[in-house]
Design a protein around this motif. Structure first.
Motif, PDB file in Angstrom:
ATOM      1  N   ASN A  63       0.881  -1.099  -0.051  1.00 20.81           N
ATOM      2  CA  ASN A  63       0.053  -0.189  -0.021  1.00 20.81           C
ATOM      3  C   ASN A  63       0.957   1.172   0.162  1.00 20.81           C
ATOM      4  O   ASN A  63       1.218   1.621   1.143  1.00 20.81           O
TER       5      ASN A  63
ATOM      6  N   ALA B  14       1.868   8.284  -6.420  1.00 22.93           N
ATOM      7  CA  ALA B  14       0.909   8.018  -7.257  1.00 22.93           C
ATOM      8  C   ALA B  14       0.912   6.346  -7.678  1.00 22.93           C
ATOM      9  O   ALA B  14       0.135   5.942  -8.653  1.00 22.93           O
ATOM     10  N   MET B  15       1.930   5.792  -7.018  1.00 19.06           N
ATOM     11  CA  MET B  15       2.048   4.631  -7.332  1.00 19.06           C
ATOM     12  C   MET B  15       0.914   3.405  -7.183  1.00 19.06           C
ATOM     13  O   MET B  15       0.470   3.532  -5.968  1.00 19.06           O
ATOM     14  N   PRO B  16       0.535   2.396  -7.893  1.00 18.48           N
ATOM     15  CA  PRO B  16      -0.499   1.502  -7.589  1.00 18.48           C
ATOM     16  C   PRO B  16      -0.119   0.614  -6.528  1.00 18.48           C
ATOM     17  O   PRO B  16       1.150   0.183  -6.599  1.00 18.48           O
ATOM     18  N   ALA B  17      -0.676  -0.039  -6.001  1.00 19.55           N
ATOM     19  CA  ALA B  17      -0.596  -1.037  -5.026  1.00 19.55           C
ATOM     20  C   ALA B  17      -0.303  -2.314  -5.751  1.00 19.55           C
ATOM     21  O   ALA B  17      -1.112  -2.602  -6.623  1.00 19.55           O
ATOM     22  N   TYR B  18       0.654  -3.241  -5.123  1.00 19.15           N
ATOM     23  CA  TYR B  18       0.979  -4.522  -5.832  1.00 19.15           C
ATOM     24  C   TYR B  18       0.557  -5.468  -4.505  1.00 19.15           C
ATOM     25  O   TYR B  18       1.309  -5.819  -3.758  1.00 19.15           O
TER      26      TYR B  18
END
Lengths: 276, 250
Positions: free
Chosen positions: B212, B221-225
């Motif tokens: 998260n 701005a990074m998407p969650a992995y």
């Protein structure tokens, strides 16, 4: 509107006239349409002044193709992608309708921007059309939001991740950013409801707003009239005549304009004033 | 425009209308010609450039390239310009300040420029504004359209432990390079990771960040992995935490 009387009308003509009178009596629709369509506009309108209508027409096309896509599209994360595949590969002319919706979006953005450029270059946003510009600017912003929300619905990788990043960027904005992002995402993270929320915004909320603002925009355009191109021949003639009148008035103001030229006035004064 | 100029304009315009012609059919036929041309273009493009569909979202590998539609390229490129990790050009300029200032200026245009002159040849400031705005939009859009999506294998990295080696494979398979730079190659949307280890965050921080990003790095701005196994998180975290310190991208 025709004044030629060619004798009594046949039964069909009488019924038609009665229907028109009935509706006109109760709604004023005929008066309204006449006001809208038979209003005079400046004679020399430019071809660049057709871009707004073209943008509106493409919006109508988007609405129609969108209705057909909505008949097959499933706004559910587990089925959205398959329904797009189904539309593209199985449904009769589905590929064409989807292609038209996709390219129509690009065309609408281009036309809206070109229309804005035309209004700006012609100075048409000036008095009395300031609020027409404001409604148009709202339409431009809503058109961009249509693009943003529609992109996700395809639910392929590119669209999904681009929208995740776009929402994270929204959330990074100060003060309202996190709340706006939560509202758009239906929660603090991308989830199953995000898709149906984007779907609802894309096909109910924003189209409603766009239709409303097109109505306002059109009403203002009809009420205030389409602006005259600032380089029209008519305006050039008016300016020429004004300039000639101004010069004539300036000549008249000179003491020797209408009066007898007295010997004391030197000829240099006349040529200096008159030749300017 | 003062009162007299406004009245003069209205007088002039009503004269133009009096000398003019009816909207229907003299203007509306032109409108329809252009609209039909637009429809023809749309149908033609739909036929000859069929719209593709990408890979489904929940595929095993996420080698995605987060690229918006072309009409948002200008914002996307703006973001890259302000991604210089430079205090004078913070990211917030591109994500918030510039777009909102432009939007407000757009809405307020008629209240800023209130002069009576309408000929563009006599409105130098308006002309300059129009040229600058459209040239920048066109340039940024062109830049966005022609910029190659950063892909590829990534640089060779020496001295990797087996754990970090596995992490690097995950790093490459999940297209981290489309946003992050590593030893000179990669995208610019996210921070350069070449010396990530020197920040000494610790492995656990990287694991939390992957699960998260916004929880440990607000405003990211990074998407969650969220889809890795515990072992994969450990490998990737170990790899990231040693970058630039224990192992260097060459």
């Amino acid at each position: 509107m025709s004044t030629t009387n060619i004798g009594p009308k046949g039964p069909a003509g009488q019924v038609g006239e009665a229907v028109v009178d009935y509706v006109e009596d109760r709604t004023g629709a005929k008066t309204g349409l006449t006001w809208f369509l038979k209003r005079n506009i400046p004679a020399e309108t430019s071809w660049f002044q057709t871009l707004g209508f073209a943008a509106m027409a493409v919006f109508g096309l988007q609405a129609v193709t969108g209705i057909f896509l909505a008949m097959y599209y499933k706004p559910d994360p587990s089925r959205a992608y398959q329904s797009i595949e189904h539309i593209t590969n199985d449904v009769t002319w589905g590929w064409l309708v989807r292609g038209m919706h996709k390219w129509g979006a690009s065309a609408m953005i281009v036309l809206v921007f070109l229309h804005m450029a035309r209004v700006f270059i012609f100075g048409s946003y000036k008095y009395p059309r300031e609020l027409t510009w404001v409604t148009g600017a709202m339409l431009l912003i809503m058109t961009m939001f249509m693009g943003l929300t529609g992109y996700l619905l395809v639910w392929d990788e590119k669209a999904y991740w681009a929208t995740v990043v776009a929402m994270n960027i929204t959330a990074s904005a100060p003060i309202l950013g996190p709340y706006v992002a939560d509202i758009l995402r239906a929660g603090s993270e991308f989830n199953g409801d995000t898709l149906s929320r984007f779907y609802s915004i894309h096909m109910l909320a924003i189209p409603g707003g766009i239709a409303t603002f097109i109505g306002l925009h059109l009403f203002l355009v009809a009420k205030l009239g389409i602006s005259e191109p600032p380089h029209s021949h008519r305006l050039a003639r008016v300016r020429r005549e004004e300039e000639a009148a101004r010069r004539a008035a300036a000549r008249d103001r000179q003491p020797h304009g209408r009066r007898q030229v007295t010997p004391e006035t030197s000829p240099q004064t006349i040529s200096a004033e008159g030749g300017s | 425009m003062n009162k007299a100029q406004q009245e003069a304009y209205l007088r002039e315009y009503s004269q133009a209308k009096k000398e003019g012609k009816s909207f229907f059919p003299y203007a509306i036929y032109k409108d329809h010609i252009v609209a039909i041309l637009a429809f023809g273009w749309i149908i033609g493009m739909a036929i000859w450039h069929k719209v593709e569909i990408g890979k489904p979202v929940y595929a095993a590998t996420t080698d995605f390239v987060p690229r918006p539609e072309w009409y948002f390229f200008f914002l996307f490129e703006l973001l890259k310009i302000f991604k210089g990790q430079n205090a004078l050009m913070p990211v917030i300029m591109a994500t918030f300040i510039v777009p909102n200032v432009l939007m407000v200026l757009l809405l307020l245009t008629p209240f800023i420029d209130r002069g009576p002159e309408r000929r563009i040849s006599r409105r130098p400031i308006a002309l300059a504004t129009a040229v600058v705005v459209f040239a920048s939009l066109a340039w940024l859009t062109h830049k966005g359209a022609t910029s190659e999506a950063p892909t590829g294998e990534g640089p060779a990295i020496q001295n990797l432990t087996p754990e970090a080696e596995a992490g690097y494979v995950l790093f490459q398979d999940n297209a981290c390079l489309s946003c992050h730079k590593l030893g000179g190659s990669g995208g610019v949307l996210g921070p350069d990771l070449s010396n990530e280890g020197s920040k000494a965050h610790g492995v656990q921080w990287h694991i939390d960040h992957l699960k998260n990003p916004q929880a440990v790095s607000p405003g990211s701005a990074m998407p969650a992995y969220a889809g890795f196994t515990d072992e994969e998180y450990q490998n990737l975290g170990t790899f990231l935490d040693g970058l630039g310190t224990k192992w260097k991208a060459g």
